[in-house]
Design a protein around this motif. Structure first.
Motif: not given
Lengths: 214, 214
Positions: B142-153
């Motif tokens: 997230n801090g690197l600008g790549y937020p990952v959501s539960a749906a994506e995981l």
């Protein structure tokens, strides 16, 4: 946007951005005055990818620069651009391939690829550092007393195939070209550690499901 | 078998075996004379596992010893023994969990676990270094600008669930107890790098299938 805004939007300090510019990890901005340059969304995307490669992927600057050179090579089609970029990512060290253990390992890899129908990977063969890495890993495991057969690898490879299909599906929504290759490299670098963590959590969940909490 | 035969069967030098014995990575043999000891299949298995942890897993001796202590803790059931051994494996460094990014990341992890039905993992929560590692990874991305959501995981976690089911199926054929825990730890350590290599090969195969060789 100006340098200060690029820094704010990316969360990367101005000093670090200047370092990346000097190291040619980030293309120069469009010069607007003698002392100021203008940056755009492509710079922001590239900056994020560079940070991901260095901070999550643990890559040396020279490796990151090589990966970026392949990403930017517009003379190639998507397969070759992505392939070249992926091949430049850090690999485990390679053992020599001519001893007996490696010959056996190579046979198992060939059997596996045939079973999977990954004919393009077989055609490329030894040219691919990823192929060589798999041969080396199997030879190493064999030497450690853990021989791994094509049949044993097959279910793992099938799961990774599902993940590759999913990864490629995600790319299809992006604009063709550089942005797709950037996203594919980012997905490789960022999801590798997540996959291994999820694997461990899955094992915790499955063990408890089968044997209870004790 | 005597020390020389243990060395021959395992491919580990006598000097290295003696080092492992001194470091308590390998239990002492059964003393038969003042200068000779007798080793058995359990020693051979243990020796292979130690080499796998150190050579493939890159673990320090102290970490390997801690993992082995959990493997040998017969006071616990399979779930707890395996869980404790897995928790002792090296993890990525942890970030503090109380900042805003970690709160968001934790919510996504909770959403993911709920969706997956991995209730036991949710119950254990923060106690598990693997859970904490997932939270930290998401906060970092997230801090690197790549937020990952539960749906994506979710699709990645589902694939890892299939692998965990496969791994546990393999264990069921082994004698209950220590041998199962040893095999599960070996599977974690040895297959992690193989999985990542197979993921890359799968991406090569899938890219070519969709876009040809160019």
């Amino acid at each position: 946007m100006r340098l200060a805004e690029l820094s704010e939007q990316s969360g990367v300090s101005i000093a670090t951005i200047k370092y990346y510019l000097r190291e040619r990890l980030l293309p120069p901005g469009r010069r607007v005055t003698a002392t100021q340059a203008e940056y755009d969304e492509a710079h922001l995307r590239r900056l994020r990818l560079v940070r991901a490669m260095i901070q999550v992927g643990g890559m040396p600057v020279a490796t990151a620069r090589e990966v970026l050179a392949h990403i930017d090579d517009e003379s190639l089609g998507l397969t070759m651009r992505l392939g070249a970029a992926t091949w430049a990512l850090p690999q485990p060290p390679e053992a020599p391939l001519d001893d007996a253990a490696s010959t056996d390992a190579r046979q198992e890899v060939e059997r596996l690829l045939e079973e999977l129908g990954w004919d393009s990977v077989r055609e490329v063969g030894d040219l691919s550092p990823v192929y060589r890495s798999l041969v080396t890993s199997l030879a190493t495991l064999n030497g450690l007393g853990y021989p791994v057969s094509a049949a044993e690898l097959l279910p793992y490879a099938r799961q990774m195939e599902q993940i590759a299909i999913h990864d490629m599906d995600q790319l299809e929504d992006l604009p063709e070209g550089t942005e797709q290759v950037e996203a594919a490299v980012a997905a490789q670098v960022l999801y590798d550690p997540l996959l291994l963590t999820l694997r461990r959590l899955a094992l915790e969940a499955e063990t408890t499901r089968r044997y209870g909490m004790a």
